[in-house]
Design an enzyme around this catalytic site. Structure first.
Site, PDB file in Angstrom:
ATOM      1  N   ASP A 107       1.972  -1.356   5.165  1.00 53.13           N
ATOM      2  CA  ASP A 107       1.334  -0.605   4.096  1.00 53.13           C
ATOM      3  C   ASP A 107      -0.163  -0.917   4.159  1.00 53.13           C
ATOM      4  OD1 ASP A 107       0.936   0.721   1.508  1.00 53.13           O
ATOM      5  OD2 ASP A 107       0.710  -1.320   0.735  1.00 53.13           O
ATOM      6  N   ASP A 127      -3.020  -0.094   1.266  1.00 51.26           N
ATOM      7  CA  ASP A 127      -3.622  -0.554   0.013  1.00 51.26           C
ATOM      8  C   ASP A 127      -2.795  -1.657  -0.634  1.00 51.26           C
ATOM      9  OD1 ASP A 127      -5.915   1.557  -0.587  1.00 51.26           O
ATOM     10  OD2 ASP A 127      -4.196   2.637   0.244  1.00 51.26           O
ATOM     11  N   ASP A 170       3.558  -3.799  -0.964  1.00 47.07           N
ATOM     12  CA  ASP A 170       3.253  -4.365  -2.281  1.00 47.07           C
ATOM     13  C   ASP A 170       3.663  -3.488  -3.452  1.00 47.07           C
ATOM     14  OD1 ASP A 170       0.230  -3.227  -3.602  1.00 47.07           O
ATOM     15  OD2 ASP A 170       1.085  -2.422  -1.767  1.00 47.07           O
TER      16      ASP A 170
END
EC number: 3.6.1.-
Length: 272
Positions: A8, A10, A212
């Site tokens: 991922d 960001d 996240d």
């Protein structure tokens, strides 16, 4: 040892200032030297990711739009999935009871109905930006995803409205506390990674992944080794309690973990 690593962007690979750290870039290069295939799995647009990738001098597959597109190392489309046109039409034209801003994505870019300069801060690294347009003028049959940005409590109320209107015709998830995504049914990073793994002659057991947010849930839960960031949404940690939690993106925790994994693969890892 994993043969495919999915990241991922960001809140995971990118630091809080939305840049890639030097240690992170160096570690990605080390993975390539070990013949580990890289893929960036992100909600960002492929047009933006191609620019970012071009600055890194790294070969990587791109899973973009939260799994709605997969592109090869050469830039060819390996997989595409759009929103059901009726779903896109409903979302774009309905008067939702929300203060959140609406953002529509298709192969031509990112579109929204008004100037929101604060949202561009997340794209300073690439310079990618939205185009201001009458949302209702966008062809519904060409929409990859729609997202709403705003206060989390407001977005939770909006999610209830969307679920009632769309029923089981779309996949809703939070890609951040302040961003609610409307994706094609069955469309997510995990299903896209399964397609890419199969294309490469691998299984998901051969993959490791880092994330996240709740748009990483399917990906992290399906791979051989899923790692959750220390700064992750609490909902993600609660949803996948069996997965290890590493450090904060601001400390380049992905690089820290991978350096240990490359140099001391048989020793236990501590994020400290």
């Amino acid at each position: 040892m994993a043969r495919l690593a999915a990241f991922d962007m960001d809140g995971t690979l990118l630091m809080p200032d939305h840049h890639l750290g030097r240690e992170t870039i160096a570690t990605l290069s080390r993975l390539r030297e070990r013949d580990i295939t890289l893929t960036f799995a992100t909600g960002r647009h492929v047009l933006e990711m191609r620019h970012i990738l071009g600055t890194l001098s790294l070969d990587a597959y791109l899973i973009t739009g939260n799994g709605t597109r997969i592109h090869s190392l050469e830039g060819d489309v390996l997989h595409r999935q759009d929103l059901d046109p009726q779903v896109a039409d409903t979302v774009m034209h309905h008067a939702w009871d929300t203060r959140a801003s609406m953002h529509v994505f298709n192969d031509n870019g990112w579109f929204t109905g008004q100037e929101i300069p604060a949202l561009l801060q997340a794209h300073v690294y690439s310079g990618f930006r939205y185009q201001v347009i009458d949302i209702k003028s966008i062809p519904a049959h060409q929409v990859t995803k729609i997202c709403f940005c705003g206060d989390h409590d407001d977005l939770i109320r909006l999610r209830i409205q969307l679920n009632e209107a769309l029923e089981e015709r779309a996949h809703l998830c939070f890609s951040a506390v302040d961003c609610l995504e409307v994706l094609p049914l069955g469309g997510n990073k995990g299903s896209a990674l399964a397609v890419l793994s199969n294309h490469l002659g691998l299984s998901l057991a051969d993959c490791m992944a880092f994330g996240d947010a709740m748009n990483d849930r399917e990906m992290l839960g399906s791979v051989g080794r899923g790692l959750i960031m220390g700064n992750a949404m609490p909902q993600l940690i609660a949803a996948l309690p069996h997965l290890s939690v590493i450090g904060h993106c601001g400390n380049q925790a992905v690089s820290h973990f991978l350096t240990h994994w490359l140099d001391n693969p048989h020793l236990p890892y501590s994020p400290e």
